[in-house]
Each structure stands twice: as structure tokens, then as C-alpha cells.
Design a protein around this motif. Structure first.
Motif, PDB file in Angstrom:
ATOM      1  N   MET A 105      33.131  34.338  36.092  1.00  0.00           N
ATOM      2  CA  MET A 105      34.543  34.757  36.714  1.00  0.00           C
ATOM      3  C   MET A 105      34.559  36.321  35.949  1.00  0.00           C
ATOM      4  O   MET A 105      35.133  37.332  36.881  1.00  0.00           O
ATOM      5  CB  MET A 105      35.643  34.120  36.279  1.00  0.00           C
ATOM      6  CG  MET A 105      35.653  32.571  37.101  1.00  0.00           C
ATOM      7  SD  MET A 105      35.758  33.160  38.987  1.00  0.00           S
ATOM      8  CE  MET A 105      33.842  32.775  39.252  1.00  0.00           C
ATOM      9  N   VAL A 106      34.596  36.434  34.771  1.00  0.00           N
ATOM     10  CA  VAL A 106      34.602  37.871  34.129  1.00  0.00           C
ATOM     11  C   VAL A 106      33.624  38.956  34.579  1.00  0.00           C
ATOM     12  O   VAL A 106      33.974  40.011  35.173  1.00  0.00           O
ATOM     13  CB  VAL A 106      34.340  37.801  32.835  1.00  0.00           C
ATOM     14  CG1 VAL A 106      34.037  39.382  31.974  1.00  0.00           C
ATOM     15  CG2 VAL A 106      35.468  37.073  31.885  1.00  0.00           C
ATOM     16  N   ASN A 107      32.406  38.463  35.010  1.00  0.00           N
ATOM     17  CA  ASN A 107      31.384  39.426  35.344  1.00  0.00           C
ATOM     18  C   ASN A 107      31.642  39.877  36.912  1.00  0.00           C
ATOM     19  O   ASN A 107      31.063  40.580  37.624  1.00  0.00           O
ATOM     20  CB  ASN A 107      29.965  38.813  35.229  1.00  0.00           C
ATOM     21  CG  ASN A 107      29.596  38.901  33.982  1.00  0.00           C
ATOM     22  OD1 ASN A 107      29.896  40.030  33.412  1.00  0.00           O
ATOM     23  ND2 ASN A 107      28.736  37.937  33.494  1.00  0.00           N
ATOM     24  N   ALA A 108      32.497  38.793  37.561  1.00  0.00           N
ATOM     25  CA  ALA A 108      32.833  38.946  39.156  1.00  0.00           C
ATOM     26  C   ALA A 108      33.938  39.827  39.397  1.00  0.00           C
ATOM     27  O   ALA A 108      34.546  40.030  40.539  1.00  0.00           O
ATOM     28  CB  ALA A 108      32.785  37.466  39.676  1.00  0.00           C
ATOM     29  N   GLU A 109      34.753  40.340  38.314  1.00  0.00           N
ATOM     30  CA  GLU A 109      36.032  40.967  38.390  1.00  0.00           C
ATOM     31  C   GLU A 109      35.551  42.233  39.065  1.00  0.00           C
ATOM     32  O   GLU A 109      34.639  42.779  38.710  1.00  0.00           O
ATOM     33  CB  GLU A 109      36.589  40.987  37.242  1.00  0.00           C
ATOM     34  CG  GLU A 109      37.383  39.976  36.541  1.00  0.00           C
ATOM     35  CD  GLU A 109      37.743  40.138  35.343  1.00  0.00           C
ATOM     36  OE1 GLU A 109      38.945  39.244  34.746  1.00  0.00           O
ATOM     37  OE2 GLU A 109      37.811  40.910  34.788  1.00  0.00           O
ATOM     38  N   PRO A 110      36.637  42.848  39.951  1.00  0.00           N
ATOM     39  CA  PRO A 110      36.439  44.452  40.543  1.00  0.00           C
ATOM     40  C   PRO A 110      36.141  45.048  39.383  1.00  0.00           C
ATOM     41  O   PRO A 110      36.907  45.061  38.258  1.00  0.00           O
ATOM     42  CB  PRO A 110      37.401  44.287  41.470  1.00  0.00           C
ATOM     43  CG  PRO A 110      37.863  42.826  41.881  1.00  0.00           C
ATOM     44  CD  PRO A 110      37.745  42.071  40.531  1.00  0.00           C
ATOM     45  N   PRO A 111      35.423  46.080  39.521  1.00  0.00           N
ATOM     46  CA  PRO A 111      35.251  47.438  38.563  1.00  0.00           C
ATOM     47  C   PRO A 111      36.745  48.159  38.527  1.00  0.00           C
ATOM     48  O   PRO A 111      37.554  48.328  39.753  1.00  0.00           O
ATOM     49  CB  PRO A 111      34.493  48.389  39.492  1.00  0.00           C
ATOM     50  CG  PRO A 111      33.564  47.536  40.348  1.00  0.00           C
ATOM     51  CD  PRO A 111      34.541  46.502  40.830  1.00  0.00           C
ATOM     52  N   GLY A 112      36.921  48.383  37.335  1.00  0.00           N
ATOM     53  CA  GLY A 112      38.068  49.276  37.347  1.00  0.00           C
ATOM     54  C   GLY A 112      39.761  48.397  36.895  1.00  0.00           C
ATOM     55  O   GLY A 112      40.558  48.799  36.947  1.00  0.00           O
ATOM     56  N   LEU A 113      39.436  46.857  36.644  1.00  0.00           N
ATOM     57  CA  LEU A 113      40.463  46.007  36.804  1.00  0.00           C
ATOM     58  C   LEU A 113      41.253  46.186  35.548  1.00  0.00           C
ATOM     59  O   LEU A 113      42.466  46.169  35.090  1.00  0.00           O
ATOM     60  CB  LEU A 113      40.220  44.687  37.089  1.00  0.00           C
ATOM     61  CG  LEU A 113      41.373  43.934  37.378  1.00  0.00           C
ATOM     62  CD1 LEU A 113      42.082  44.087  38.758  1.00  0.00           C
ATOM     63  CD2 LEU A 113      40.701  42.219  37.456  1.00  0.00           C
ATOM     64  N   SER A 114      40.233  46.705  34.384  1.00  0.00           N
ATOM     65  CA  SER A 114      40.901  46.633  33.271  1.00  0.00           C
ATOM     66  C   SER A 114      39.863  47.808  32.444  1.00  0.00           C
ATOM     67  O   SER A 114      38.987  48.183  32.934  1.00  0.00           O
ATOM     68  CB  SER A 114      40.945  45.361  32.236  1.00  0.00           C
ATOM     69  OG  SER A 114      39.681  45.122  31.692  1.00  0.00           O
TER      70      SER A 114
END
Length: 265
Positions: free
Chosen positions: A223-232
């Protein structure tokens, strides 16, 4: 107690978080938007404790386990986004079509738990003031309100003074007393004021919360690796590293035991 002792990332200074928690209500009043600004409608609102939808049920369960305030939940099948915050009165979370199909209950548990971690009192300020410079202004202003002898840096004193007036004029007497105690403890601790590090620690804490609730390291990493870029600002590799370290820590095992995840042999 378990949040502070076991869930918070070590870099998350508890005094900084408590200062922000006390002044959040004042900043919230300046940032809050009407529900129509987010397109929220009564027909889309769900009760997480009575709804038959899987996402809403998991949402309600996670709120109860984490002992967090319950935001309103809106389900938007007509929108393509995932899970978002709405800075409304009362606060709300809005989920779109992207998360309503194709995810397992454990996937959703991680996503929802990580999301809800920001409703913790110490963390909510990150939604209201996402920039490090803004957080620094709020922290220095709060310290000045509680300690009149505190010397503001000359290069930023002019821009911080209006915030000092805002906070000082908006706090109730009981909040002023609380702020004084927290600021005194913070100054005595001689902790470093590194708000970039603190903000990153809040994000890492939210990842810990997701892992704890989904109870599956593989799911958490995916799930962490699937997060959209720039989210944090925290790179996925750092989040994964921290999750792995947390998964073998005494803190994680204590939390699992409290939640009944440990198999006694």
C-alpha cells in the motif's frame, strides 16, 4: 497511553504535538470551508456503524479501535479520487470510486487507519498547515503567547506577531493554562525545533498505525509503494524501512498483544 508510548515514531516530539493540539481549534476556524466547497451532499453521507458498505464498516471499526474522533464519511461513486480530507465543520473524509472496488479488507484497513491517524489531536494541524514554514510560525507564536519573555527571531518577528495576537486572543483561559505548561516543559526539555523532521515523523506514525490495524507487513509495504507520488515528503523506501523496523520492535508486539493479535502457545 499506547499511542504515545508505542505508536508515535521516536522523532515525533510529544511537546510540539501538544502545542499544536491546543492551538488547532483557532487555526481550524480560519481554514474551515463550507461543505459545498467539497461537493458534499447528504445523500452521500454514510454512518460507519450502520452502513452495509464494506468501506464504511471498516472505517467505523478503525475509528473505534484507535479511539479517535469520528469524522463524517461521504462516499462519492461519481468521483475518481481515493480518500481525501474535507476541512469542514464537522471535519469529514470523502472516498471516491478509486477505493471502492479492487481492494481487500486488509488493504482498506491499512489505507483507512493511516488516513485516520491524522485526526489525532497532535496531527490534525498537518492538514491545516502543510508547510514547514507555516508550522514554524505557529510554533514560535504559540511559545511567545505562553512565555512573553521568549525572544522571537528578528528576521521573522514581524510576520509572527499577528499570529501571536490571533492565538493569544483566541485561547480560553483553560487552554492558555495548558499551553503554558506544555511550552514550559518543551523549553526545559531543550528539544530541537526541527519541524520538517517532526512532520515526517507524523507521516511515519500514520504508517505504523496502518500496519498495526491491517496486521500484515506485506500489505502495508504494498500500500505504501502504491501511494500516488507527492502525497508526502517521506520517500516510499524510507516508509518501508521504518515499517520493517517497527514490525520487529517491542512496541509493535506490545500493541499486538493489547489488540489480541498475539497467538499464545
Amino acid at each position: 497511553e499506547r499511542w504515545v508510548k508505542d505508536l508515535f515514531h521516536p522523532d515525533e516530539d510529544i511537546f510540539i504535538g501538544k502545542v499544536f493540539e491546543i492551538v488547532t481549534s483557532i487555526i481550524f476556524k480560519r481554514k474551515v470551508q463550507p461543505q459545498k466547497a467539497y461537493g458534499l451532499k447528504k445523500k452521500d453521507k454514510k454512518d460507519p456503524f450502520t452502513s452495509t458498505e464494506a468501506f464504511a464498516r471498516i472505517f467505523g471499526t478503525v475509528v473505534r479501535v484507535l479511539n479517535l474522533p469520528l469524522p463524517e464519511l461521504y462516499v462519492r461513486y461519481d468521483q475518481a479520487f481515493g480518500l481525501q480530507y474535507a476541512i469542514t465543520e464537522p471535519p469529514a473524509s470523502v472516498v471516491g470510486q478509486a477505493l471502492l472496488t479492487g481492494y481487500s479488507p486488509q488493504d482498506l484497513t491499512f489505507i483507512i487507519a493511516k488516513h485516520l491517524a491524522y485526526y489525532r489531536g497532535e496531527h490534525y494541524i498537518r492538514l491545516l498547515e502543510p508547510t514547514v514554514s507555516g508550522l514554524k510560525t505557529l510554533l514560535l507564536a504559540s511559545i511567545k503567547v505562553a512565555n512573553r519573555n521568549f525572544q522571537l527571531p528578528q528576521d521573522v518577528a514581524a510576520q509572527i506577531t499577528p499570529v501571536v495576537q490571533l492565538i493569544g486572543g483566541g485561547l480560553l483561559p483553560v487552554q492558555m493554562e495548558q499551553l503554558g505548561k506544555v511550552v514550559k516543559a518543551f523549553l526545559e526539555s531543550q528539544g530541537a525545533v526541527d519541524l520538517k523532521r517532526w512532520g515526517s515523523a507524523v507521516e511515519l506514525t500514520s504508517c505504523r498505525v496502518g500496519l498495526l490495524l491491517c496486521n500484515d507487513l506485506e500489505v502495508a509495504v504494498r500500500m505504501v509503494n502504491a501511494e500516488p507520488p507527492g502525497l508526502s515528503d517521506v520517500p516510499p523506501k524510507e516508509k518501508v524501512k521504518e515499517l520493517i523496523l517497527f514490525s520487529v520492535s517491542e512496541e509493535y508486539f506490545r500493541l499486538r498483544q493489547v489488540l489480541g493479535f498475539v497467538i499464545n502457545i
